[in-house]
Structures are given as structure tokens and as C-alpha cells.
Write a protein that holds these residues in place. Structure first.
Motif, PDB file in Angstrom:
ATOM      1  N   UNK A   9      35.594  29.197 -25.809  1.00 20.37           N
ATOM      2  CA  UNK A   9      35.567  27.925 -25.095  1.00 20.37           C
ATOM      3  C   UNK A   9      36.224  28.042 -23.721  1.00 20.37           C
ATOM      4  N   UNK A  10      37.285  28.830 -23.626  1.00 25.05           N
ATOM      5  CA  UNK A  10      37.904  29.057 -22.318  1.00 25.05           C
ATOM      6  C   UNK A  10      36.968  29.870 -21.419  1.00 25.05           C
ATOM      7  N   UNK A  11      36.229  30.802 -22.002  1.00 22.61           N
ATOM      8  CA  UNK A  11      35.213  31.543 -21.237  1.00 22.61           C
ATOM      9  C   UNK A  11      34.198  30.568 -20.642  1.00 22.61           C
ATOM     10  N   UNK A  12      33.774  29.607 -21.448  1.00 22.39           N
ATOM     11  CA  UNK A  12      32.795  28.625 -20.987  1.00 22.39           C
ATOM     12  C   UNK A  12      33.352  27.754 -19.867  1.00 22.39           C
ATOM     13  N   UNK A  13      34.558  27.238 -20.066  1.00 17.36           N
ATOM     14  CA  UNK A  13      35.174  26.385 -19.043  1.00 17.36           C
ATOM     15  C   UNK A  13      35.329  27.149 -17.738  1.00 17.36           C
TER      16      UNK A  13
ATOM     17  N   UNK B 162      28.941  34.222 -27.350  1.00 25.11           N
ATOM     18  CA  UNK B 162      29.010  34.082 -28.818  1.00 25.11           C
ATOM     19  C   UNK B 162      30.077  33.075 -29.245  1.00 25.11           C
ATOM     20  N   UNK B 163      29.786  32.374 -30.328  1.00 23.37           N
ATOM     21  CA  UNK B 163      30.734  31.419 -30.939  1.00 23.37           C
ATOM     22  C   UNK B 163      31.098  30.268 -30.010  1.00 23.37           C
ATOM     23  N   UNK B 164      30.227  29.969 -29.066  1.00 28.70           N
ATOM     24  CA  UNK B 164      30.502  28.886 -28.115  1.00 28.70           C
ATOM     25  C   UNK B 164      30.136  27.544 -28.740  1.00 28.70           C
ATOM     26  N   UNK B 165      30.978  26.541 -28.511  1.00 29.17           N
ATOM     27  CA  UNK B 165      30.681  25.192 -28.986  1.00 29.17           C
ATOM     28  C   UNK B 165      29.391  24.685 -28.345  1.00 29.17           C
ATOM     29  N   UNK B 166      28.607  23.938 -29.122  1.00 24.68           N
ATOM     30  CA  UNK B 166      27.299  23.458 -28.648  1.00 24.68           C
ATOM     31  C   UNK B 166      27.429  22.633 -27.370  1.00 24.68           C
ATOM     32  N   UNK B 167      28.460  21.810 -27.295  1.00 22.47           N
ATOM     33  CA  UNK B 167      28.620  20.960 -26.105  1.00 22.47           C
ATOM     34  C   UNK B 167      28.775  21.808 -24.853  1.00 22.47           C
ATOM     35  N   UNK B 168      29.581  22.868 -24.918  1.00 23.24           N
ATOM     36  CA  UNK B 168      29.767  23.728 -23.757  1.00 23.24           C
ATOM     37  C   UNK B 168      28.478  24.483 -23.431  1.00 23.24           C
ATOM     38  N   UNK B 169      27.774  24.932 -24.465  1.00 26.25           N
ATOM     39  CA  UNK B 169      26.500  25.625 -24.230  1.00 26.25           C
ATOM     40  C   UNK B 169      25.513  24.714 -23.496  1.00 26.25           C
ATOM     41  N   UNK B 170      25.376  23.488 -23.978  1.00 27.09           N
ATOM     42  CA  UNK B 170      24.426  22.561 -23.362  1.00 27.09           C
ATOM     43  C   UNK B 170      24.876  22.147 -21.962  1.00 27.09           C
ATOM     44  N   UNK B 171      26.190  22.037 -21.759  1.00 24.91           N
ATOM     45  CA  UNK B 171      26.674  21.710 -20.421  1.00 24.91           C
ATOM     46  C   UNK B 171      26.327  22.821 -19.435  1.00 24.91           C
ATOM     47  N   UNK B 172      26.508  24.075 -19.849  1.00 24.10           N
ATOM     48  CA  UNK B 172      26.157  25.208 -18.982  1.00 24.10           C
ATOM     49  C   UNK B 172      24.665  25.221 -18.690  1.00 24.10           C
ATOM     50  N   UNK B 173      23.853  24.952 -19.715  1.00 28.61           N
ATOM     51  CA  UNK B 173      22.400  24.977 -19.534  1.00 28.61           C
ATOM     52  C   UNK B 173      21.919  23.848 -18.622  1.00 28.61           C
ATOM     53  N   UNK B 174      22.458  22.646 -18.818  1.00 35.35           N
ATOM     54  CA  UNK B 174      21.998  21.527 -17.983  1.00 35.35           C
ATOM     55  C   UNK B 174      22.406  21.736 -16.531  1.00 35.35           C
ATOM     56  N   UNK B 175      23.599  22.309 -16.308  1.00 38.06           N
ATOM     57  CA  UNK B 175      24.015  22.588 -14.936  1.00 38.06           C
ATOM     58  C   UNK B 175      23.133  23.676 -14.324  1.00 38.06           C
ATOM     59  N   UNK B 176      22.743  24.658 -15.120  1.00 42.97           N
ATOM     60  CA  UNK B 176      21.850  25.702 -14.617  1.00 42.97           C
ATOM     61  C   UNK B 176      20.494  25.122 -14.243  1.00 42.97           C
ATOM     62  N   UNK B 177      19.992  24.219 -15.069  1.00 41.89           N
ATOM     63  CA  UNK B 177      18.697  23.599 -14.776  1.00 41.89           C
ATOM     64  C   UNK B 177      18.790  22.703 -13.543  1.00 41.89           C
TER      65      UNK B 177
END
Length: 219
Positions: free
Chosen positions: A88-92, A123-138
Motif C-alpha cells: 500500500x505504501x508502494x501504491x501511495x 502484488x497484494x495491493x488493495x483494490x482501491x489503490x489499484x483502481x485509483x492508479x488505473x483511473x489516474x492512468x486513464x
């Protein structure tokens, strides 16, 4: 009580005591190990909790210090020097680094998009962080692969997804870019009636419907 009975009771008590001592001598180490395990486990749990809290505090302090840097270059350098402790810290950190890459006169969207897509695959990333990264990429232009972008938007637009309404809006805009006005209008009309969509998003959908020469379907 007679003396013989008292004598028998005393002997019985001695026998029970001897048996107990024998059991303790034979199995006492097991009980000791159990006690040590319980105490050690509790101590380890407490230490782990305190260690995680300390690492989270250190990460937060590092991020705050980086975000208060004087200019974009300093923020980027400070963020690059932070070591995340978990997924999660990797994602943030990845989200913040991507945002910093999009700031300033030398902004380059491609590295930022690549960073965001990489964060989403952590790996093992919370869904909210995954979707936040994807929506920002889009929102930053997508992956550059139409098929991949379509799959990403499908995932983001799934029922219950945290950024579903935004993903549907992007699907409508993608359909318009592809010349599929009918699909775009269907998606936009659905957004105008979507209780989860923000008022601003519903208003944008209505304005785009009117701009396309159509009207929202009556409820």
C-alpha cells in the motif's frame, strides 16, 4: 471419623500428591513451553504492531516533507528517496511520484502513465489503490493500447468498483472518439440517472448529450 479412615485418607492424599508431582516432572516442560509460547507470542504481536506503526509514521513524515519541498524538482527527488515498507505504501508513493512527474514545465505524461500502470500491478495491493492508479492512468491518456485500455475501463466500470461512474464517462468519451455515438449516448444517459455519480459528473453527461444534438431520455 475413625482413626483408620483418617489414616487411609492421608495415604490417599499422599498418593495423589505423588502422582501429581510425577506428572509435573514428566510433562511440566510442556506446560512451560506453552506458557513461554503464549507470552512470547503476545510480546511478538505487540512488537510487530509497534514496528508497523513506527514505519507508517516514518513513511508519512517522509511524504509530508517531500510534498512541502520548494519546487517540483525537489519534490521529485525527495519522493524518489523514500523507501516504502509494504504494497500500500508502494501504491501511495507511486501515485505521488506520478503526480509529481505531471507537474512543472518539463512534465512528460508517458513516464507518469507507465508508473501508474506499474503501481496497479503491485502484488497484494488493495483494490482501491489499484483502481485509483488505473483511473489516474486513464485520465492521463491511457496505456496507448486500445484493447488494454478497454479492458481497464471494463474493470473500473464493474458494479461496486470505487470509480465506476468516472470509468463509464471515460467509456463514453472513448466511444465518441471511435465514432460510436449510439454507445456513447447510452452510457451518458445512464450516467444522468446514476445515483452514485456526482452532480458535476451528471451535469457534464447532460451537457455532452445536448452537444451531440440529443436529449436525455425521460425517466
Amino acid at each position: 471419623m475413625s482413626n483408620p479412615d483418617s489414616f487411609i485418607n492421608e495415604i490417599s492424599e499422599e498418593v495423589r500428591r505423588d502422582r501429581l508431582y510425577a506428572l509435573l516432572r514428566r510433562w511440566g516442560w510442556v506446560a512451560a513451553l506453552i506458557v513461554i509460547g503464549i507470552v512470547g507470542g503476545a510480546a511478538w504481536t505487540e512488537w510487530s504492531r509497534a514496528n508497523r506503526a513506527e514505519k507508517a509514521q516514518a513513511f508519512g513524515d517522509s511524504v509530508m516533507a517531500a510534498l512541502t519541498a520548494e519546487d517540483v524538482a525537489a519534490r521529485r527527488a525527495a519522493l524518489a528517496g523514500i523507501e516504502p515498507a509494504d504494497a500500500n505504501q508502494v501504491a501511495i508513493l507511486g501515485l505521488l511520484q506520478a503526480s509529481a512527474a505531471l507537474d512543472g514545465d518539463d512534465a512528460d505524461a508517458q513516464p507518469a502513465r507507465d508508473r501508474l500502470l506499474a503501481v496497479a500491478d503491485t502484488p497484494d495491493l488493495a483494490t482501491t489503490y489499484r483502481h485509483l492508479a488505473l483511473i489516474k492512468a486513464m485520465l492521463a491518456g491511457g496505456s496507448g493500447d486500445a484493447a488494454r485500455d478497454g479492458a481497464i475501463l471494463e474493470e473500473l466500470a464493474a458494479p461496486g468498483a470505487p470509480f465506476r461512474s468516472m470509468a463509464i464517462e471515460l467509456q463514453a468519451l472513448t466511444a465518441l472518439d471511435a465514432g460510436d455515438e449510439e454507445t456513447a449516448l447510452t452510457l451518458l444517459r445512464a450516467l444522468t440517472e446514476d445515483a452514485e455519480a456526482t452532480q458535476a459528473l451528471r451535469r457534464r453527461a447532460q451537457q455532452l448529450i445536448v452537444a451531440l444534438g440529443a436529449l436525455p431520455e425521460p425517466a
